[in-house]
Design an enzyme around this catalytic site. Structure first.
Site, PDB file in Angstrom:
ATOM      1  N   LYS A   1       0.804  -1.214   0.000  1.00 16.66           N
ATOM      2  CA  LYS A   1       0.000   0.000   0.000  1.00 16.66           C
ATOM      3  C   LYS A   1       0.848   1.281   0.000  1.00 16.66           C
ATOM      4  O   LYS A   1       2.044   1.273   0.252  1.00 16.66           O
ATOM      5  CB  LYS A   1      -0.983  -0.020   1.166  1.00 16.66           C
ATOM      6  CG  LYS A   1      -2.115  -1.015   0.920  1.00 16.66           C
ATOM      7  CD  LYS A   1      -3.280  -0.852   1.856  1.00 16.66           C
ATOM      8  CE  LYS A   1      -4.438  -1.755   1.418  1.00 16.66           C
ATOM      9  NZ  LYS A   1      -5.577  -1.685   2.361  1.00 16.66           N
TER      10      LYS A   1
ATOM     11  N   ARG B   1      -3.777 -10.105   4.863  1.00 11.08           N
ATOM     12  CA  ARG B   1      -4.222 -10.150   3.464  1.00 11.08           C
ATOM     13  C   ARG B   1      -3.093  -9.600   2.599  1.00 11.08           C
ATOM     14  O   ARG B   1      -2.710  -8.435   2.729  1.00 11.08           O
ATOM     15  CB  ARG B   1      -5.495  -9.317   3.303  1.00 11.08           C
ATOM     16  CG  ARG B   1      -6.092  -9.313   1.893  1.00 11.08           C
ATOM     17  CD  ARG B   1      -7.362  -8.472   1.868  1.00 11.08           C
ATOM     18  NE  ARG B   1      -7.995  -8.487   0.554  1.00 11.08           N
ATOM     19  CZ  ARG B   1      -7.691  -7.653  -0.439  1.00 11.08           C
ATOM     20  NH1 ARG B   1      -6.755  -6.721  -0.268  1.00 11.08           N
ATOM     21  NH2 ARG B   1      -8.316  -7.743  -1.597  1.00 11.08           N
TER      22      ARG B   1
END
Length: 367
Positions: free
Chosen positions: A306, A341
């Site tokens: 991210k 995840r």
């Protein structure tokens, strides 16, 4: 709903002694309580209270926490402490006494990291089988990008992308399959096609009947915190205290799920790294991960590749953020997060297994 008191486990360690119960009498000799019933324990608590202009924090060791006078906060503190310690139920057949890896399958042209790589059903199914071989416990299939600035995808298009992949994987593997969607009809058809978990980044608020459909499916659900929708969520997010505000929101959505008929044992919470949060918000949530065990449900962390990592390390290419992703995963499991995840399953599994052996001081009995 805003709480007046929050408890964040601290002094977290790999407990090599026998399990300890919340009601054990010999408090002075306690070394710690199990964190969510897992292999980690905690020996102290940060007690957080909302204040003006900032949250107040004090640290107490467990013995003092039980013998101290909590005043009118006694019942709330006792309830949170029980939630922090009690074991989590199995998830779609998976025990949660060790970290589980959720592998990402984006069947999209525009996901921030791997958009366009697995657009065909065949490619997506092959990728999912490869992730299982690499060590994924769960596969998370998404047909709509929820990156910042992403456009909505029509229902028929999302169904066309997702359902054949669920069916293709279900025919080839017994692995746990999650579907990442905000749409009620996608949830309904995914459940019929063999999905095991429904994962909604809007925490079942995007469509009015999604929560009812999720409850009717009987499947476990993942509720995530996000401020706003993907198109605008990172324009100007505002919080009084991001860590506590995320907690309050997740607690309200857990209660909404329970009210809709979903057992608490089938609810997972995700603090939503990158969703309506700037860098300073994201790192604060990462530092506060252990707090969310007070919700009494398993915690999922999705920080893989991210923007936060790119901002911290000046890395623009998402695919070059694997080392930072591994650091986030380890920070998560060190805080007791039950599910990570990730895009990079093989690398994450290796990092977690090494961390667990080094923390336990043995390579035996960790499965």
């Amino acid at each position: 709903m805003k709480r007046s008191i929050y408890l964040q486990p601290t002094a977290i360690f790999w407990d090599r002694s026998g399990r300890r119960a919340v009601d054990e009498a010999d408090l002075p000799e306690w070394k710690g309580l199990p964190l969510a019933g897992g292999r980690l324990s905690f020996a102290a608590l940060d007690v957080l209270t909302r204040g003006s202009p900032e949250t107040k924090r004090r640290t107490v060791v467990l013995g003092d926490a039980f013998s101290g006078d909590w005043g009118r906060e006694a019942l709330a503190a006792a309830d949170i402490l029980e939630q922090l310690s009690e074991p989590r139920a199995r998830l779609a057949g998976l025990s949660l006494d060790r970290p589980r890896i959720m592998g990402i399958i984006n069947v999209t042209p525009d996901s921030f990291s791997d958009g366009g790589e697995f657009q065909t059903t065949r490619d997506a199914v092959e990728h999912g089988l490869r992730l299982i071989e690499e060590g994924a416990d769960i596969l998370d299939i998404g047909g709509e990008s929820t990156r910042p600035q992403a456009d909505d995808v029509g229902l028929n298009e999302e169904l066309r992308r997702v359902i054949p992949v669920v069916e293709g994987l279900r025919a080839k593997t017994d692995a746990v399959i999650s579907v990442d969607t905000r749409k009620a009809e996608v949830m309904r058809q995914a459940a019929r096609a063999g999905a095991d978990i429904l994962n909604d980044v809007s925490a079942f608020t995007h469509e009015p009947d999604s929560l009812e459909i999720a409850a009717d499916s009987g499947l476990p659900v993942i509720v995530m915190h996000a401020q706003g929708d993907p198109k605008t969520m990172n324009d100007n997010p505002q919080y009084d205290d991001v860590v506590l505000d995320v907690y309050d929101y997740l607690e309200s959505r857990v209660q909404a799920c329970i009210s809709a008929g979903i057992p608490k044992s089938k609810i997972i919470a995700d603090p939503g790294i990158g969703f309506g949060k700037h860098l300073h918000h994201n790192v604060a949530v990462m530092a506060g991960l252990a707090l969310y065990h007070g919700l009494g449900v398993p915690i999922l962390l999705g920080a893989s590749r991210k923007k936060m990592i790119g901002q911290l390390c000046n890395v623009d290419d998402a695919k070059e953020r694997v080392p930072g992703s591994l650091a986030c995963a380890i920070a998560g499991v060190a805080a007791g997060v039950q599910i990570v995840r990730v895009h990079d399953v093989k690398e994450t599994k290796q990092a977690i297994e090494v961390w667990r052996a080094c923390s336990a001081g043995t390579e035996k009995g960790l499965d």
